[in-house]
Motif scaffolding. Structure first.
Motif, short mmCIF file in Angstrom:
data_model
loop_
_atom_site.label_atom_id
_atom_site.label_comp_id
_atom_site.label_asym_id
_atom_site.label_seq_id
_atom_site.Cartn_x
_atom_site.Cartn_y
_atom_site.Cartn_z
N MET A 187 -114.33 -37.45 89.24
CA MET A 187 -113.63 -36.25 88.42
C MET A 187 -111.93 -37.12 89.71
N ALA A 188 -111.00 -36.41 88.13
CA ALA A 188 -110.03 -36.71 89.12
C ALA A 188 -109.26 -35.81 89.25
N ARG A 189 -109.10 -35.75 90.39
CA ARG A 189 -107.67 -34.44 91.10
C ARG A 189 -106.45 -34.47 91.52
N ILE A 190 -105.48 -33.54 90.41
CA ILE A 190 -104.48 -33.88 90.40
C ILE A 190 -103.46 -33.31 90.94
N ILE A 191 -102.23 -33.33 91.64
CA ILE A 191 -101.05 -32.23 91.22
C ILE A 191 -100.20 -31.99 90.65
N ILE A 192 -99.65 -31.37 90.47
CA ILE A 192 -98.11 -31.48 88.87
C ILE A 192 -97.24 -30.94 89.78
N VAL A 193 -95.53 -31.99 89.92
CA VAL A 193 -94.67 -31.35 90.65
C VAL A 193 -93.77 -31.14 89.33
N VAL A 242 -88.47 -33.39 96.75
CA VAL A 242 -89.40 -33.79 96.83
C VAL A 242 -90.53 -33.88 97.64
N MET A 243 -90.07 -34.52 97.96
CA MET A 243 -90.93 -35.58 99.31
C MET A 243 -91.84 -34.57 100.16
N PRO A 244 -90.11 -34.22 101.37
CA PRO A 244 -90.42 -32.78 102.03
C PRO A 244 -92.03 -32.28 101.35
N LYS A 245 -91.59 -31.59 100.04
CA LYS A 245 -92.96 -30.45 99.16
C LYS A 245 -93.36 -31.26 99.25
N LEU A 246 -93.68 -32.66 99.15
CA LEU A 246 -95.14 -33.08 98.97
C LEU A 246 -96.03 -33.83 100.15
N VAL A 247 -95.34 -33.82 101.29
CA VAL A 247 -96.02 -33.43 102.71
C VAL A 247 -96.45 -32.09 102.59
N LEU A 248 -95.64 -30.95 102.65
CA LEU A 248 -96.23 -29.91 102.89
C LEU A 248 -97.20 -29.85 102.24
N ILE A 249 -97.55 -30.42 101.15
CA ILE A 249 -99.28 -30.07 99.56
C ILE A 249 -100.17 -30.38 100.37
N ARG A 250 -99.20 -32.45 100.97
CA ARG A 250 -100.74 -32.63 101.01
C ARG A 250 -101.22 -32.15 102.12
N ASP A 251 -101.09 -32.20 103.15
CA ASP A 251 -100.61 -31.18 105.24
C ASP A 251 -101.68 -29.74 104.22
N LEU A 252 -101.42 -29.29 103.40
CA LEU A 252 -101.97 -27.95 103.16
C LEU A 252 -103.23 -28.27 103.11
N ILE A 255 -95.70 -43.67 101.09
CA ILE A 255 -95.74 -42.46 102.02
C ILE A 255 -97.80 -41.84 101.99
N LEU A 256 -97.87 -41.21 100.84
CA LEU A 256 -98.81 -40.06 101.00
C LEU A 256 -100.28 -41.22 99.99
N GLY A 257 -99.78 -42.51 100.10
CA GLY A 257 -101.27 -43.68 99.49
C GLY A 257 -102.06 -42.88 98.18
N LYS A 258 -101.12 -41.58 97.63
CA LYS A 258 -101.35 -41.26 96.05
C LYS A 258 -100.78 -42.29 95.54
#
Length: 119
Positions: free
Chosen positions: A1-7, A57-67, A107-110
């Motif tokens: 299964m692919a688990r994705i996020i969309i920005v 975008v990078m600070p937002k993605l770090v927050l999304i990753r942490d959450l 940074i996120l390894g994604k």
């Protein structure tokens, strides 16, 4: 299964692209950049915006990753929305898509996919 996020582009999301319906349709029909998931289940873990210009975008993605970690809802792939792609071509969006994709991977390894739907 692919688990994705969309920005998505903060300035376009829910203004000219009402409720991201194009992304949801693209996911359902597996068209555009979602065609890569043709033969596998697809889970949308998060849908957020870029943080607005000049490109947070990078600070937002770090927050999304942490959450996502906190909620035990990790993701595998980051899709940079078609709205961001179009904004870079027509609205002077300052995001360098290729550089952003590299930074996300670094940074996120994604995995990063530039684009979502074909509309």
């Amino acid at each position: 299964m692919a688990r994705i996020i969309i920005v998505a582009c903060k300035r376009i999301q829910d203004v000219t692209c009402v409720s991201c319906m194009k992304c949801f349709k693209g996911m359902r029909e597996r068209v555009g950049e979602f065609a890569r998931y043709q033969n596998e289940p697809l889970e949308l873990v998060a849908l957020g915006d870029c943080g607005d210009c000049p490109g947070l975008v990078m600070p937002k993605l770090v927050l999304i990753r942490d959450l996502a970690k906190l909620l035990d809802s990790d993701f595998d792939v980051v899709h940079l929305g078609t709205c961001i792609v179009k904004a870079t071509k027509t609205a002077k969006c300052p995001i360098d898509l290729e550089a952003t994709a590299r930074r996300i991977k670094e940074i996120l390894g994604k995995e990063v996919v530039i684009g979502t739907h074909p509309w």
